[in-house]
Design a protein around this motif. Structure first.
Motif, PDB file in Angstrom:
ATOM      1  N   VAL A 157       0.844  -1.203   0.000  1.00 58.27           N
ATOM      2  CA  VAL A 157       0.000   0.000   0.000  1.00 58.27           C
ATOM      3  C   VAL A 157       0.875   1.247   0.000  1.00 58.27           C
ATOM      4  O   VAL A 157       1.902   1.305   0.680  1.00 58.27           O
ATOM      5  N   ARG A 158       0.469   2.236  -0.769  1.00 56.22           N
ATOM      6  CA  ARG A 158       1.119   3.550  -0.760  1.00 56.22           C
ATOM      7  C   ARG A 158       0.093   4.582  -0.300  1.00 56.22           C
ATOM      8  O   ARG A 158      -1.078   4.512  -0.675  1.00 56.22           O
ATOM      9  N   THR A 159       0.548   5.547   0.502  1.00 57.06           N
ATOM     10  CA  THR A 159      -0.360   6.539   1.076  1.00 57.06           C
ATOM     11  C   THR A 159      -0.106   7.919   0.479  1.00 57.06           C
ATOM     12  O   THR A 159       1.044   8.364   0.368  1.00 57.06           O
ATOM     13  N   VAL A 160      -1.188   8.566   0.099  1.00 52.21           N
ATOM     14  CA  VAL A 160      -1.175   9.963  -0.342  1.00 52.21           C
ATOM     15  C   VAL A 160      -1.901  10.768   0.723  1.00 52.21           C
ATOM     16  O   VAL A 160      -3.024  10.428   1.104  1.00 52.21           O
ATOM     17  N   TYR A 161      -1.269  11.823   1.209  1.00 50.84           N
ATOM     18  CA  TYR A 161      -1.870  12.652   2.249  1.00 50.84           C
ATOM     19  C   TYR A 161      -2.100  14.047   1.702  1.00 50.84           C
ATOM     20  O   TYR A 161      -1.150  14.752   1.358  1.00 50.84           O
ATOM     21  N   SER A 214      -3.474  23.139  -4.516  1.00 41.96           N
ATOM     22  CA  SER A 214      -3.100  24.038  -5.615  1.00 41.96           C
ATOM     23  C   SER A 214      -1.583  24.153  -5.629  1.00 41.96           C
ATOM     24  O   SER A 214      -0.938  24.016  -4.582  1.00 41.96           O
ATOM     25  N   PRO A 215      -0.991  24.399  -6.787  1.00 46.25           N
ATOM     26  CA  PRO A 215       0.468  24.535  -6.854  1.00 46.25           C
ATOM     27  C   PRO A 215       0.998  25.676  -6.000  1.00 46.25           C
ATOM     28  O   PRO A 215       2.027  25.530  -5.322  1.00 46.25           O
ATOM     29  N   ILE A 239       6.459  18.358  -1.737  1.00 45.39           N
ATOM     30  CA  ILE A 239       5.009  18.544  -1.670  1.00 45.39           C
ATOM     31  C   ILE A 239       4.482  18.892  -3.054  1.00 45.39           C
ATOM     32  O   ILE A 239       4.937  19.847  -3.690  1.00 45.39           O
ATOM     33  N   ARG A 240       3.533  18.106  -3.524  1.00 42.06           N
ATOM     34  CA  ARG A 240       2.935  18.329  -4.831  1.00 42.06           C
ATOM     35  C   ARG A 240       1.699  19.210  -4.693  1.00 42.06           C
ATOM     36  O   ARG A 240       0.983  19.135  -3.693  1.00 42.06           O
ATOM     37  N   GLY A 241       1.428  19.994  -5.689  1.00 46.73           N
ATOM     38  CA  GLY A 241       0.227  20.811  -5.710  1.00 46.73           C
ATOM     39  C   GLY A 241      -0.625  20.471  -6.922  1.00 46.73           C
ATOM     40  O   GLY A 241      -0.176  20.630  -8.059  1.00 46.73           O
ATOM     41  N   LEU A 468       0.140  10.692 -10.378  1.00 50.47           N
ATOM     42  CA  LEU A 468       0.779  10.608  -9.071  1.00 50.47           C
ATOM     43  C   LEU A 468       0.674   9.200  -8.498  1.00 50.47           C
ATOM     44  O   LEU A 468       1.653   8.642  -7.986  1.00 50.47           O
ATOM     45  N   TYR A 469      -0.501   8.591  -8.601  1.00 51.70           N
ATOM     46  CA  TYR A 469      -0.688   7.229  -8.099  1.00 51.70           C
ATOM     47  C   TYR A 469       0.238   6.249  -8.821  1.00 51.70           C
ATOM     48  O   TYR A 469       0.868   5.374  -8.200  1.00 51.70           O
ATOM     49  N   LYS A 470       0.306   6.364 -10.149  1.00 56.40           N
ATOM     50  CA  LYS A 470       1.144   5.447 -10.926  1.00 56.40           C
ATOM     51  C   LYS A 470       2.618   5.619 -10.577  1.00 56.40           C
ATOM     52  O   LYS A 470       3.370   4.642 -10.516  1.00 56.40           O
TER      53      LYS A 470
END
Length: 477
Positions: A157-161, A214-215, A239-241, A468-470
């Motif tokens: 599992v990978r987590t995106v917050y 947002s970016p 940190i991605r936006g 991002l998920y991939k």
């Protein structure tokens, strides 16, 4: 791609703010792109009966929360290609409110974090990606790393917050958190914050990737001005936006049944009918040539209401009509009610939450005001663009990313903006918009067309999240 969203709110079931809109719309957009998407939220007592009556009970068990043996139920409902699971415990979520405070709030969301993981494990729906949202889910990445990696289903599992608003960080009593979740002092030290457990800090430290809505906000929260005392930690993470979107099918002036007339970017005659109807509804003077400026917001200083309050007399002197819809600080509610009585026909205020009226205000106004002190993304300016009300915004967060200021030399842009948190700058930006409306209607209407042509659909944002998920899944061992 199998994804589970975990959130404290989600439209159309329960909503207090923009988080619910995101959790309600993004999973549907991802499903349309081929992802297998589920959502887990608490089963609040306020969820409408039309949904509660159609839920299927799929699971119940007891979970250890320290010395407590707490009930967990799981109810299931499928809508628009998304499967929703409602984590049920009436002790924690039967109240007539969404959020509380203090130790009981800590208990509620410690239980929700544990229950969400146990529901996934017991229903065998452990996904590739767990997408977490705001402080209420911030302890889940820590629980996975500290307690669930022994379960082979969670190893990959990978987590995106996602941080929707860094101001709200979920400060918790560390003794209570440790009592309920058994994380241990070493783990909780990672989330220590002035002798509290900071749930947002836990999410930032322990998740695989952090993003925000947002970016520009992703850049801003690395600075002391916007970092809410966590800017140093933010500078240690990539940190991605990704800009939020809106549901362009639900918010469509060509089909919106809330409106007295329909219109589109290629035919805005119906918008002028909406304006006259709005003036009648709110008690404003029926005058097609008077610019109508609208503000729809929570009435707090974060939303720039102190600046707005200062420039109202000047706007009224310019002949601008003002319509305000919102609830919040008592001071603003009382002052706007006074202004409505003191300036009949020029100032209208409604202290309520009314989606249909909000849509009529977007459609019937010429100018939309959003002078926020900070704005992680903002959705109101996107709805305003969709309905052809030109936003006047402060250049911060998602407002800066979505609004291109009018260039009087080239005619380009989709709204108006100002840079500093200044009443004078805000007033001058609104004055520019009002004067363009009065003096060059052709140029103003060209901007309206440009605004309504903007693509802020969730389809665009969903593509970014899929990438991002991939990327995360490709990095698995």
């Amino acid at each position: 791609m199998k994804t589970v969203f975990i959130s404290s709110e989600c439209t159309p079931f329960i909503k207090t703010g923009g988080l619910a809109d995101v959790t309600g719309s993004l999973p549907k957009a991802l499903a349309k792109q081929g992802a297998e998407v589920s959502v887990i939220i608490p089963k609040y007592s306020m969820i409408p009966e039309e949904y509660r009556n159609n839920m299927e009970h799929v699971l119940d068990f007891r979970v250890s929360m320290g010395w407590r043996q707490q009930y967990v139920g799981a109810e299931k409902l499928t809508l628009d290609g998304v499967t929703y699971y409602f984590a049920d415990n009436e002790y924690y979520f039967k109240q007539n409110y969404v959020y509380a405070a203090g130790d009981f709030e800590t208990e509620r969301f410690c239980w929700f974090c544990r229950a969400s993981l146990e529901i996934m494990a017991r229903l065998d729906i452990v996904p590739d990606i767990i997408h977490l949202n705001d402080w209420q889910t911030g302890l889940i990445p820590m629980l996975i790393k500290e307690q669930y990696l022994g379960d082979p289903r969670f190893n990959r599992v990978r987590t995106v917050y996602t941080i929707h608003n860094l101001r709200y960080q979920g400060l918790m009593n560390p003794m209570l958190v440790n009592d309920m979740l058994g994380l241990g002092q070493d783990a909780l030290a990672k989330a220590e914050y002035y002798s509290n457990v900071n749930a947002v800090k836990a999410g930032i430290v322990c998740s695989d990737i952090v993003n925000t809505v947002s970016p520009s906000y992703a850049d801003e929260i690395r600075t002391p001005e916007y970092g809410e005392t966590l800017d140093g930690l933010m500078r240690t993470r990539d940190i991605r936006g990704i800009m939020n979107g809106i549901d362009t099918a639900a918010f469509n002036p060509r089909t919106d049944k809330s409106l007295p007339a329909r219109f589109s970017k290629n035919s805005i005659a119906g918008k002028k009918k909406c304006k006259l109807a709005l003036q009648r509804e709110l008690g404003l003077r029926e005058d097609a040539d008077a610019p109508v400026a609208a503000l729809i917001s929570r009435l707090t200083n974060q939303k720039g209401l102190d600046l707005f309050e200062m420039i109202i007399p000047g706007l009224l002197d310019l002949g601008v009509q003002i319509a305000v819809l919102g609830m919040g600080d008592r001071h603003f509610e009382m002052h706007f009610a006074y202004l409505q009585s003191a300036h009949p026909g020029a100032f209208a205020f409604r202290a309520e939450m009314n989606d249909a009226l909000a849509r009529r205000i977007y459609a019937g106004s010429d100018i939309f005001l959003m002078p926020s002190a900070f704005e992680p993304c903002g959705l109101s300016q996107l709805y305003a663009l969709r309905y052809g009300s030109l936003p006047v915004v402060r250049e911060t967060g998602g407002l800066r990313d979505s609004i291109i200021p009018y260039n009087r030399y080239t005619g380009e842009g989709n709204g108006f903006s100002f840079r500093n948190y200044s009443a004078d700058e805000f007033y001058n930006a609104v004055k520019t918009a009002a004067e363009l409306f009065r003096n060059d209607r052709a140029a103003f209407d060209t901007l309206v067309h440009a605004a309504m042509s903007c693509d802020f659909s969730w389809k665009r944002s969903a593509r970014e999240y899929m990438k991002l998920y991939k990327e995360l899944c490709a990095g698995r061992n």
